[in-house]
Design an enzyme around this catalytic site. Structure first.
Site, mmCIF file in Angstrom:
data_model
loop_
_atom_site.group_PDB
_atom_site.id
_atom_site.type_symbol
_atom_site.label_atom_id
_atom_site.label_comp_id
_atom_site.label_asym_id
_atom_site.label_seq_id
_atom_site.Cartn_x
_atom_site.Cartn_y
_atom_site.Cartn_z
ATOM 1 N N GLU A 24 -91.497 15.587 71.936
ATOM 2 C CA GLU A 24 -90.055 15.368 71.828
ATOM 3 C C GLU A 24 -89.245 16.541 72.382
ATOM 4 O O GLU A 24 -88.029 16.590 72.196
ATOM 5 C CB GLU A 24 -89.675 15.078 70.371
ATOM 6 C CG GLU A 24 -90.217 13.740 69.895
ATOM 7 C CD GLU A 24 -89.794 13.378 68.479
ATOM 8 O OE1 GLU A 24 -89.274 14.255 67.749
ATOM 9 O OE2 GLU A 24 -89.998 12.209 68.105
ATOM 10 N N TYR A 86 -96.741 9.175 64.472
ATOM 11 C CA TYR A 86 -97.383 9.796 65.619
ATOM 12 C C TYR A 86 -98.817 9.310 65.731
ATOM 13 O O TYR A 86 -99.542 9.270 64.744
ATOM 14 C CB TYR A 86 -97.372 11.322 65.480
ATOM 15 C CG TYR A 86 -97.989 12.040 66.646
ATOM 16 C CD1 TYR A 86 -97.336 12.118 67.866
ATOM 17 C CD2 TYR A 86 -99.235 12.635 66.528
ATOM 18 C CE1 TYR A 86 -97.902 12.781 68.946
ATOM 19 C CE2 TYR A 86 -99.806 13.310 67.596
ATOM 20 C CZ TYR A 86 -99.140 13.372 68.809
ATOM 21 O OH TYR A 86 -99.701 14.025 69.871
ATOM 22 N N VAL A 87 -99.183 8.938 66.945
ATOM 23 C CA VAL A 87 -100.563 8.631 67.289
ATOM 24 C C VAL A 87 -100.905 9.507 68.482
ATOM 25 O O VAL A 87 -100.144 9.559 69.466
ATOM 26 C CB VAL A 87 -100.758 7.136 67.614
ATOM 27 C CG1 VAL A 87 -102.182 6.864 68.086
ATOM 28 C CG2 VAL A 87 -100.418 6.277 66.403
ATOM 29 N N GLY A 93 -102.392 2.667 72.083
ATOM 30 C CA GLY A 93 -102.809 1.365 72.611
ATOM 31 C C GLY A 93 -103.957 0.749 71.839
ATOM 32 O O GLY A 93 -104.375 -0.366 72.133
ATOM 33 N N GLY A 95 -103.855 0.129 68.552
ATOM 34 C CA GLY A 95 -103.371 -0.563 67.370
ATOM 35 C C GLY A 95 -103.078 0.328 66.178
ATOM 36 O O GLY A 95 -102.664 -0.163 65.128
ATOM 37 N N GLY A 97 -100.663 2.691 65.743
ATOM 38 C CA GLY A 97 -99.235 2.738 65.419
ATOM 39 C C GLY A 97 -98.794 1.475 64.716
ATOM 40 O O GLY A 97 -98.089 1.522 63.705
ATOM 41 N N ASN A 124 -86.826 7.736 74.658
ATOM 42 C CA ASN A 124 -88.232 7.402 74.405
ATOM 43 C C ASN A 124 -88.466 5.897 74.591
ATOM 44 O O ASN A 124 -88.695 5.156 73.637
ATOM 45 C CB ASN A 124 -88.625 7.855 72.990
ATOM 46 C CG ASN A 124 -90.115 7.789 72.761
ATOM 47 O OD1 ASN A 124 -90.862 7.172 73.512
ATOM 48 N ND2 ASN A 124 -90.545 8.433 71.689
ATOM 49 N N TYR A 131 -91.191 -0.761 69.313
ATOM 50 C CA TYR A 131 -90.495 -1.144 68.088
ATOM 51 C C TYR A 131 -89.802 -2.492 68.238
ATOM 52 O O TYR A 131 -89.837 -3.327 67.323
ATOM 53 C CB TYR A 131 -89.477 -0.074 67.688
ATOM 54 C CG TYR A 131 -90.081 1.277 67.387
ATOM 55 C CD1 TYR A 131 -91.326 1.398 66.776
ATOM 56 C CD2 TYR A 131 -89.415 2.449 67.724
ATOM 57 C CE1 TYR A 131 -91.887 2.634 66.505
ATOM 58 C CE2 TYR A 131 -89.964 3.693 67.445
ATOM 59 C CZ TYR A 131 -91.195 3.774 66.843
ATOM 60 O OH TYR A 131 -91.740 5.003 66.574
#
Length: 158
Positions: A24, A86-87, A93, A95, A97, A124, A131
């Site tokens: 970030e 956070y992942v 990709g 799954g 999150g 972002n 989302y």
């Protein structure tokens, strides 16, 4: 696999918080210590909660979600505010999150909470798209305001 964080996860969570802050573009602002996080999560009166995403095969910690309860005066119920999700990049990709968000949504539904909210940086796009794919909607009419640093100190002393 998603599970509740345990005290032994604190060093890993702090490490991932710093990874998130770097992504970030705000690494110097991420100053939370292990001791602070340990107290917030596992002290006498926990103020925040965390979920851990683990790789099913290796049991490696690959992500986390840190959240706390908020309250809606209009709905008259608590809600969940997701402070950080956070992942690690190499596990995106897979799954994780979605699984973290699903676990939090399930918690909200089971407890009768009416809202599940979080903030996302406007640049972002990958996260915003993710989302939206889950049905989340941006709160375009609302702007976050923050008091911190000298402004917070000045108002607090007045």
């Amino acid at each position: 696999m998603i599970r509740n964080a345990v005290v032994e996860d604190v060093p890993s969570i702090v490490e991932m918080i710093r990874e998130l802050a770097e992504y970030e573009r705000a690494l110097p602002e991420a100053r939370a210590t292990e001791e602070q996080l340990r107290e917030a999560l596992f002290g006498e009166q926990p103020a925040v909660f965390a979920l851990i995403a683990e790789d099913d095969a290796s049991l490696e910690t690959v992500g986390f979600a840190l959240w706390f309860r908020n309250f809606s005066t209009w709905k008259g119920t608590h809600g969940i505010y997701l402070e950080d999700l956070y992942v690690r990049p190499e596990h995106r990709g897979g799954g994780h999150g979605r699984a973290l968000l699903t676990a939090l949504a399930r918690t909200a539904v089971e407890r009768g909470y009416q809202r599940f909210e979080w903030s996302v940086l406007d640049w972002n796009e990958p996260s915003i798209g993710f989302y939206k794919s889950l049905g989340a909607v941006p709160m375009d009419e609302w702007t976050v305001h923050r008091l911190s640093g000298e402004a917070l100190e000045a108002l607090g002393r007045s």
